[in-house]
Motif scaffolding. Structure first.
Motif, PDB file in Angstrom:
ATOM      1  N   ARG A  40       0.420  -4.014   0.940  1.00  0.00           N
ATOM      2  CA  ARG A  40      -0.966  -4.187   0.364  1.00  0.00           C
ATOM      3  C   ARG A  40      -1.832  -4.698   1.336  1.00  0.00           C
ATOM      4  NH1 ARG A  40       0.102  -5.874  -6.157  1.00  0.00           N
ATOM      5  NH2 ARG A  40       1.508  -4.373  -6.510  1.00  0.00           N
ATOM      6  N   THR A  89      -4.714   0.974   4.245  1.00  0.00           N
ATOM      7  CA  THR A  89      -3.556   0.739   3.101  1.00  0.00           C
ATOM      8  C   THR A  89      -3.450   1.878   2.079  1.00  0.00           C
ATOM      9  OG1 THR A  89      -5.312  -0.555   1.938  1.00  0.00           O
ATOM     10  CG2 THR A  89      -3.528  -1.765   3.044  1.00  0.00           C
ATOM     11  N   TYR A 136      -7.020  -2.472  -1.696  1.00  0.00           N
ATOM     12  CA  TYR A 136      -5.897  -1.932  -2.367  1.00  0.00           C
ATOM     13  C   TYR A 136      -4.904  -2.870  -3.241  1.00  0.00           C
ATOM     14  CZ  TYR A 136      -1.493   0.613  -2.716  1.00  0.00           C
ATOM     15  OH  TYR A 136      -0.494   1.049  -3.315  1.00  0.00           O
TER      16      TYR A 136
END
Length: 783
Positions: A276, A281, A457
């Protein structure tokens, strides 16, 4: 006589000493041999086979590699390990290891006799005797040292045996590389490559002496001497300084170097690596989905004792991608810079006192409750509690109980903050944030150079580049214009009147009229060239064009250019009612920039196993859609958008166009002067803002909007594509042009030879004026 007897006694005593020395020596050799044999026979526990020694099994992370050779990230479960060859290790790192851990490494065959005798003599008080080879043996095959003394002795013997066997199976250089690659440096830093990236943000080859010394110092205890978290800063620095002192002791560095390096602070560039965090990402998650599908269709070659399926978390695959890490960084920075400012304005306009239904507009309370209800039932919290057997009443009650949580926050350096909030309130909170998507592609090859699926993200995992689909707005109009120019051989200089225009259509047995309005809700009555009409998104002209060619032709062209989602064959599609995503729109616009040839976007070019065997290579997918002339005419049309239309704010004031640009452009930071083709797009209620921009070798699409279509700006001032999406494109391109190594073109598009479609509207106007003057002259003389 007495002297002779004394001499004989001394001689006998000397020979006795020699005899016992050799007996003890032979016994020692025999005992050592027996110990080694016993260990080899498995008396002290299972020993690795020759095959395992030749191929030690370690879990290797799958690596995602950018087109410029940078590791974008890894797929791993427990071990974030990517092996590094000996030649890719800096000499100062190797020197630090040998000086600190095994000074006679190059002189022994796995066991350091002097070190072992010293350890026995002083019971370890003056240092242990584990060589690098023994430490590698423990890491690979023996495991954590037990506290039971008897078991510890057995483990030590196994280490000796395995170390000598490793020395026979591998070169000294290979053993050092294996040792660096196997060690766990903490914080998901498995192996030297991950450690270098996570603690210093660089490849091992780029490590400085003091950085190498810190990492080698962690071999003693990676938990105790770990700089993150900063629980033992003094001890960590002292351990680094010990390594530097050892390097000076064995003449790898001078005393002066040691003193200056020890005076340096611990300068870290901590870059945690997780699924993450880090660069690209959203793109990495697309790659994960691609790999999962590829694995299903491509079984692993059957080998005894191995898995029959590839595992992206354990098998150490290498995935070569088209993304350029430098352009990706520029893209992510551009998105963050603009979205932070845009969000601040959105919050300003959507405070509860200004909008009682914030963040939603035009909705009743029951509709808002429906949105929140859907969000609750699709949340991880609801699914998790449902699986654990909780009743619906208990689940609903949990959404109204305030708890500690970490939420997204633009105003924090790390883009998040700790707070206390109920899960229901957090749903409202997250709905207030505008989302974004951006993709950049080389039209000639289809290579995707940058991919940003959202603003963060970790907190917003929905990928709006590929998963999302929203109304295209006016960015769909070029497909209508392309159909008209292709089928009717119209020119960008042909004119159409800006007057109300209605199209009759049969619907459910009745005849309906579709009469689109302009965004201004007014009709100028003037004649517009197609170029000016597209630049200013004149809806009435677009309606006339789709009526001339028919919706079916427009849908056909859009399909040929890669749009796959449902498009109804109705006139209203001319204004961008179809849903599409950034991924497909960038591929479609690439057709215009690539002289009429559609190239399907490609993200992954090659997959290799850990040994470098190629498992997959992509094959380009292309299709001839438009002629070179029509494609160039469309590019010329869209250049008008940035010259005198809704994309004009990309330009900077100039003496020639000062009157035109002054009011609109002043204050915008882009100052782009090179030829740019593009199109803005805005949906009817300002919920979606688009900008598609092209230069000869780069096509980039940007979308901005709320998660819900009812989350939008109230007016078009901020709710148009030119304000919501275009600034991201401008910032991104400005950053790209600042780095000449990227090779992003600032030249004009290549015009096909023998162009038969007239593009010089001034020339046509002059000829029309001449014809008019001739007609007037003939009228004057009565002809």
């Amino acid at each position: 006589m007495a002297k002779a007897a004394k001499k004989k006694k001394e001689t006998t005593g000397f020979f006795k000493f020699i005899k016992w020395f050799w007996i003890l020596f032979a016994a020692g050799i025999l005992s050592a041999t027996l110990l080694f044999l016993a260990a080899s026979w498995g008396w002290f526990g299972e020993m690795p086979t020759f095959e395992r020694l030749e191929n030690p099994q370690t879990n290797l992370a799958t690596q995602i590699i950018s087109s410029d050779g940078v590791a974008l990230g890894n797929f791993y479960l427990d071990d974030n390990r990517t092996p590094v060859a000996y030649d890719d290790l800096p000499q100062n790192l190797i020197d630090a290891l040998i000086a600190t851990e095994d000074a006679r490494y190059n002189d022994h065959a796995g066991i350091d006799a002097r070190g072992t005798l010293r350890a026995f003599a002083y019971l370890g008080s003056k240092g242990g005797a584990s060589t690098i080879s023994q430490q590698l043996a423990r890491q690979l095959f023996v495991g954590v040292r037990t506290k039971n003394k008897f078991e510890a002795i057995k483990q030590k013997i196994k280490e000796w045996v395995i170390a000598t066997r490793l020395e026979r199976a591998y070169t000294k250089e290979e053993i050092i590389a294996m040792y660096f690659n196997i060690y766990d440096f903490g914080n998901n830093a498995d192996g030297i490559r991950s450690a270098s990236k996570i603690y210093f943000g660089k490849e091992p080859k780029q490590l400085k002496i003091e950085e190498a010394a810190m990492l080698v110092g962690m071999f003693k205890n990676s938990s105790l001497y770990n700089p993150i978290p900063r629980r033992n800063p003094v001890g960590t620095k002292n351990r680094r300084d010990v390594v530097l002192a050892q390097m000076a002791k064995y003449d790898y560095i001078t005393e002066a170097q040691k003193d200056s390096l020890q005076a340096l602070e611990m300068n870290l560039n901590f870059s945690p690596q997780s699924h993450r965090d880090g660069l690209a990402t959203y793109f990495r998650m697309y790659v994960q989905g691609f790999m999962n599908n590829w694995i299903k269709k491509n079984p692993k070659p059957a080998l005894e004792g191995q898995r029959d399926k590839w595992n992206i978390y354990l098998d150490g695959l290498k995935i070569y991608t088209t993304v350029d890490s430098r352009m990706q960084k520029n893209a992510e920075e551009a998105v963050s810079e603009h979205m932070k400012n845009l969000q601040a304005e959105f919050f300003h306009q959507n405070t509860p006192d200004r909008n009682r239904t914030t963040p939603f507009l035009d909705l009743e309370k029951s509709q808002i409750n429906g949105i929140i209800e859907r969000a609750m039932k699709t949340s991880d919290r609801w699914r998790s509690m449902k699986r654990s057997g909780k009743s619906e009443e208990e689940i609903r009650a949990s959404f109204d109980k305030k708890i500690d949580m970490t939420v997204f926050d633009w105003n924090s350096d790390i883009q998040e903050k700790d707070t206390v909030m109920s899960p229901r309130d957090s749903i409202f909170y997250y709905k207030t944030f505008l989302r974004s998507a951006m993709m950049s592609m080389e039209p000639q090859t289809g290579h995707v150079k940058a991919w940003v699926g959202g603003i963060n993200y970790k907190h917003f995992q929905y990928d709006n580049v590929y998963q999302g689909a929203r109304q295209a707005g006016s960015t769909f109009k070029p497909f209508v214009y392309a159909a008209a120019i292709d089928q009717l051989r119209l020119s960008p200089c042909d004119t159409r009147p800006d007057t109300q225009y209605c199209i009759e259509a049969q619907k459910h047995g009745n005849t309906d009229k579709w009469c689109p309005e302009n965004a201004s809700l007014q009709y100028s009555g003037k004649d517009y060239t197609l170029k000016k009409a597209l630049a200013n998104s004149v809806n009435t002209v677009t309606a006339q064009l789709i009526d001339m060619v028919g919706p079916k032709s427009v849908v056909s062209i859009a399909r040929s250019m890669g749009l796959t989602k449902e498009i109804l064959e109705v006139p209203a599609i001319a204004l961008g009612t179809p849903d599409t995503n950034v991924y497909e729109m960038v591929g479609a616009y690439g057709t215009f920039a690539n002289q009429g040839v559609y190239v399907k976007p490609v993200m992954i070019t090659r997959i290799e196993d850990k040994n470098g065997t190629v498992l997959y290579e992509y094959v380009p997918e292309t299709k001839d859609v438009l002629s070179k002339e029509v494609a160039y005419a469309m590019v010329d049309l869209m250049k008008g958008v940035t010259q005198a239309g809704s994309g004009m704010r990309l330009r900077h004031t100039s003496q020639k166009n000062e009157t035109v640009y002054k009011e609109i452009v002043t204050g915008y930071p882009y100052e782009l002067r090179n030829p740019i083709a593009g199109k803005t797009g805005t949906t009817q209620n300002q919920s979606d803002g688009w900008f598609m921009g092209m230069v000869p070798n780069l096509v980039t699409g940007v979308w901005v909007g709320g998660e819900e279509r009812s989350v939008h700006f109230k007016s078009i001032t901020y709710g148009q594509g030119a304000a919501m999406a275009l600034p991201i494109w401008g910032l991104y391109m400005k950053k790209n042009y600042a780095n000449e190594e990227l090779g992003v073109s600032d030249k004009d598009f290549v015009k096909p030879r023998g162009m038969s479609i007239e593009l010089d509207c001034d020339k046509i106007q002059e000829e029309m004026q001449k014809d008019q003057d001739t007609d007037d002259d003939l009228d004057d003389i009565g002809i």
